[in-house]
Design an enzyme around this catalytic site. Structure first.
Site, mmCIF file in Angstrom:
data_model
loop_
_atom_site.group_PDB
_atom_site.id
_atom_site.type_symbol
_atom_site.label_atom_id
_atom_site.label_comp_id
_atom_site.label_asym_id
_atom_site.label_seq_id
_atom_site.Cartn_x
_atom_site.Cartn_y
_atom_site.Cartn_z
ATOM 1 C CB CYS A 32 -0.940 -0.032 1.208
ATOM 2 S SG CYS A 32 -2.005 1.414 1.330
ATOM 3 C CB CYS A 41 -0.642 2.545 3.945
ATOM 4 S SG CYS A 41 -2.182 1.950 3.275
ATOM 5 C CG ASP A 42 3.108 1.171 4.470
ATOM 6 O OD1 ASP A 42 2.604 1.720 5.474
ATOM 7 O OD2 ASP A 42 2.947 -0.034 4.208
HETATM 8 P P1 FAD Z 1 -10.593 -5.372 6.808
HETATM 9 O O1 FAD Z 1 -9.774 -4.455 7.608
HETATM 10 O O2 FAD Z 1 -10.028 -6.119 5.684
HETATM 11 O O3 FAD Z 1 -11.444 -6.305 7.781
HETATM 12 C C1 FAD Z 1 -12.177 -7.365 7.280
HETATM 13 C C2 FAD Z 1 -12.773 -8.103 8.452
HETATM 14 O O4 FAD Z 1 -13.677 -9.082 7.964
HETATM 15 C C3 FAD Z 1 -11.768 -8.850 9.329
HETATM 16 O O5 FAD Z 1 -12.070 -8.629 10.676
HETATM 17 C C4 FAD Z 1 -12.016 -10.317 8.994
HETATM 18 O O6 FAD Z 1 -11.732 -11.189 10.082
HETATM 19 C C5 FAD Z 1 -13.516 -10.268 8.703
HETATM 20 N N1 FAD Z 1 -14.021 -11.369 7.902
HETATM 21 C C6 FAD Z 1 -13.670 -11.747 6.636
HETATM 22 N N2 FAD Z 1 -14.373 -12.825 6.272
HETATM 23 C C7 FAD Z 1 -15.195 -13.151 7.325
HETATM 24 C C8 FAD Z 1 -16.132 -14.174 7.577
HETATM 25 N N3 FAD Z 1 -16.396 -15.122 6.664
HETATM 26 N N4 FAD Z 1 -16.781 -14.195 8.771
HETATM 27 C C9 FAD Z 1 -16.541 -13.246 9.694
HETATM 28 N N5 FAD Z 1 -15.652 -12.241 9.512
HETATM 29 C C10 FAD Z 1 -14.974 -12.217 8.349
HETATM 30 N N6 FAD Z 1 -5.192 2.195 5.537
HETATM 31 C C11 FAD Z 1 -5.003 3.438 6.017
HETATM 32 O O7 FAD Z 1 -5.934 4.247 5.996
HETATM 33 N N7 FAD Z 1 -3.809 3.802 6.576
HETATM 34 C C12 FAD Z 1 -2.758 2.958 6.678
HETATM 35 O O8 FAD Z 1 -1.681 3.320 7.159
HETATM 36 C C13 FAD Z 1 -2.927 1.634 6.184
HETATM 37 N N8 FAD Z 1 -1.926 0.734 6.262
HETATM 38 C C14 FAD Z 1 -2.117 -0.536 5.796
HETATM 39 C C15 FAD Z 1 -1.075 -1.444 5.902
HETATM 40 C C16 FAD Z 1 -1.248 -2.747 5.472
HETATM 41 C C17 FAD Z 1 -0.114 -3.733 5.601
HETATM 42 C C18 FAD Z 1 -2.502 -3.141 4.889
HETATM 43 C C19 FAD Z 1 -2.690 -4.568 4.432
HETATM 44 C C20 FAD Z 1 -3.517 -2.229 4.759
HETATM 45 C C21 FAD Z 1 -3.337 -0.915 5.206
HETATM 46 N N9 FAD Z 1 -4.352 0.035 5.084
HETATM 47 C C22 FAD Z 1 -4.183 1.290 5.591
HETATM 48 C C23 FAD Z 1 -5.630 -0.293 4.449
HETATM 49 C C24 FAD Z 1 -6.686 -0.590 5.537
HETATM 50 O O9 FAD Z 1 -6.170 -1.513 6.444
HETATM 51 C C25 FAD Z 1 -7.964 -1.119 4.897
HETATM 52 O O10 FAD Z 1 -8.432 -0.193 3.940
HETATM 53 C C26 FAD Z 1 -9.041 -1.319 5.952
HETATM 54 O O11 FAD Z 1 -8.587 -2.172 6.966
HETATM 55 C C27 FAD Z 1 -10.310 -1.898 5.336
HETATM 56 O O12 FAD Z 1 -11.218 -2.083 6.353
HETATM 57 P P2 FAD Z 1 -12.432 -3.083 6.251
HETATM 58 O O13 FAD Z 1 -13.123 -2.993 7.558
HETATM 59 O O14 FAD Z 1 -13.180 -2.851 5.014
HETATM 60 O O15 FAD Z 1 -11.801 -4.533 6.065
#
Ligand code: FAD
Ligand code: NAP
Length: 326
Positions: free
Chosen positions: A137, A140-141
């Site tokens: 990302c 992000c980084d």
């Molecule tokens: P996710 O964070 O992907 O959460 C998905 C959730 O769904 C998880 O809890 C998982 O367990 C759950 N889930 C999936 N399938 C199931 C199932 N079948 N049953 C029950 N639960 C399930 N964004 C920033 O803004 N700033 C940053 O500095 C940043 N750094 C990042 C660094 C890294 C290494 C990564 C990988 C991403 C980074 N991001 C950053 C991006 C950010 O993390 C994501 O945009 C954000 O987390 C998305 O949120 P979300 O809630 O949509 O999904």
């Protein structure tokens, strides 16, 4: 088997799911969040977060997610340690989901916040150096590589956009692609080729990420030429893997409208899926922004729209009951 009922069932505990939970709980909807295999979501596998509003100093991703969970629980969210393995979105509301534990979750509304996962190359050094020079990302980084030499791996729109974005921080950006044609749109390619600080290495496959995670992190990449087989080393301090993302939508295939890239389709500008009462938020429906703050924002939208849907549903139910009683 236990049956848990709620007015709002939220699948996923990343920023989208927990933000939806905070809004829903404060509206008295007593939401249930099923956390899945990655409680807290993607931010739990990163370290420094510098772009989530509200914090002047650098915060840690896992810490931020602990705060969100604590807030969600404090206002009345029920957190479940379970993973949904089956869900019926067709015959609801109410919507019935089955957990890996065998428990059943029944929600008058359903919020899908299952996120997405970056695709990785799966070669030696990649996992060990993740967060120590290897990232998926740039938004992000990228900031951490100010003035440093970086590489971007991939040949699609994401890779080209990441390379262009990284020129905001780095003087020396190299795009490394396994073929000699980019998949990215022409307009992006034109911008890439015209940029004075971006070079392209064609026909190269990353064989290994080099460096010691405990001593300075990434130092370079071992590359194989995909045409000649010749091996070489490429020195860099940052490497951004940009070979695509996989949204977690397996559960919903054939049940909800899903686009060609696997993302849940929502009505433009809303979290509404093609099934009334089912909402999607965060990375599972957004292949453009993919940020914690946008995930949290769409989580809020999902909760507010679910609340409105429920108010209408309850009104109709009351009317029907009143008519039946007459
Ligand atoms: P996710 O964070 O992907 O959460 C998905 C959730 O769904 C998880 O809890 C998982 O367990 C759950 N889930 C999936 N399938 C199931 C199932 N079948 N049953 C029950 N639960 C399930 N964004 C920033 O803004 N700033 C940053 O500095 C940043 N750094 C990042 C660094 C890294 C290494 C990564 C990988 C991403 C980074 N991001 C950053 C991006 C950010 O993390 C994501 O945009 C954000 O987390 C998305 O949120 P979300 O809630 O949509 O999904
Ligand atoms: P993508 O289009 O699938 O491209 C992935 C790239 O990574 C391809 O160039 C592919 O190489 C390469 N790749 C895949 N696996 C690899 C591996 N194991 N080793 C080395 N290289 C590998 O993915 P994306 O760029 O993330 O885009 C996904 C979708 O989102 C696309 O539809 C895209 O148009 C869209 N998108 C749009 C925008 C925009 O409109 N601005 C921005 C970002 C994404 P090959 O080419 O050799 O297969």
């Amino acid at each position: 088997m236990t049956r848990h009922t709620t007015r709002m069932l939220i699948i996923g505990s990343g920023p989208a799911g927990l933000s939806a939970a905070i809004y829903a709980a404060r509206a008295g909807m007593e939401p249930i969040v099923v956390q899945g295999l990655q409680p807290g979501g993607q931010l739990t596998i990163t370290t420094d977060v510098e772009n989530y509003p509200g914090f002047r100093d650098v915060i840690q991703g896992p810490w931020l997610m602990e705060q969100m969970q604590a807030q969600a629980e404090h206002v009345g969210t029920r957190m479940m340690w379970d993973t949904i393995v089956e869900v019926d979105v067709e015959s609801g509301p109410p919507f019935v989901a089955r957990g890996d534990s065998g428990d059943e979750y029944v929600g008058d509304t359903l919020v899908i916040a299952t996120g997405a996962q970056a695709k990785w190359l799966g070669v030696p050094g990649e996992e060990a150096l993740s967060g120590k020079g290897v990232s998926a990302c740039a938004t992000c980084d990228g900031f951490f590589y100010r003035g440093k030499k970086v590489a971007v791996i991939g040949g699609g729109n994401t890779a080209v956009e990441e390379a262009l974005y990284l020129t905001n921080h780095s003087e020396d950006v190299t795009l490394i692609h396994r073929r000699e044609d980019l998949r990215a749109e022409k307009i992006l390619q034109d911008r890439l080729f015209a940029h004075p600080r971006i070079s392209v290495l064609w026909n190269k496959r990353v064989e290994r990420f080099l460096g010691d995670p405990l001593q300075g992190g990434l130092t370079g990449l071992q590359l194989a030429d995909t045409v000649t087989g010749e091996m070489s080393e490429f020195g860099c301090e940052g490497a951004f893997v940009a070979i695509g993302h996989a949204p977690s939508t397996e559960l919903f295939k054939g049940k909800l409208e899903i686009d060609a890239n696997g993302y849940i389709v929502v009505a433009p500008g809303t979290p509404k899926t093609n099934r009334p009462g089912v909402f999607a938020c965060g990375d599972v429906m957004d292949h453009t922004y993919r940020q914690a703050v946008t995930a949290a924002g769409t989580g809020c939208m999902a909760a507010l729209d679910a609340e409105r849907f429920l108010a209408t549903l309850e009104y109709v139910r009351n009317e029907q009951q009143a008519a039946a009683a007459e």
